[in-house]
Design an enzyme around this catalytic site. Sequence first.
Site, PDB file in Angstrom:
ATOM      1  N   CYS A  87      -0.474 -17.394  96.336  1.00  0.00           N
ATOM      2  CA  CYS A  87      -0.298 -18.828  96.618  1.00  0.00           C
ATOM      3  C   CYS A  87       1.104 -19.117  97.170  1.00  0.00           C
ATOM      4  CB  CYS A  87      -0.541 -19.590  95.314  1.00  0.00           C
ATOM      5  SG  CYS A  87      -0.041 -21.304  95.331  1.00  0.00           S
ATOM      6  N   CYS A 121       2.988 -21.848  95.331  1.00  0.00           N
ATOM      7  CA  CYS A 121       3.483 -21.318  94.051  1.00  0.00           C
ATOM      8  C   CYS A 121       4.824 -20.611  94.240  1.00  0.00           C
ATOM      9  CB  CYS A 121       2.478 -20.344  93.441  1.00  0.00           C
ATOM     10  SG  CYS A 121       0.900 -21.068  93.005  1.00  0.00           S
TER      11      CYS A 121
END
Length: 99
Positions: A24, A27
């Site tokens: 991600c 993230c």
Amino acid sequence: MRKLFKKTIASENPTLVYFFASWCVPCKLMRPTVEKIVEEGATAINSLEIDVELEKAIVKKYKIKGVPTLVLFKNGLPMWRHTGVMPIEDIRLAINEHR
């Protein structure tokens, strides 16, 4: 990990849980912010990082649908949550509201 998770979120001190995935990109952008928050509150808050690919039971229980997701727990209960990237000031505010 589930035992550590249960024990840590049961604390009277707020626990900031960072749900993420290694693939991600948001993230990865959010990680330094989370690390700074944890560093600032080293004695006042607990923290955990949960990889959503590895801890599917925890993810299912707390209905984590997207990453990054931050959940603030206190005494075992979720007090606040946010999905997506957010400014550090907003995270600080949420933590201070639940101390």
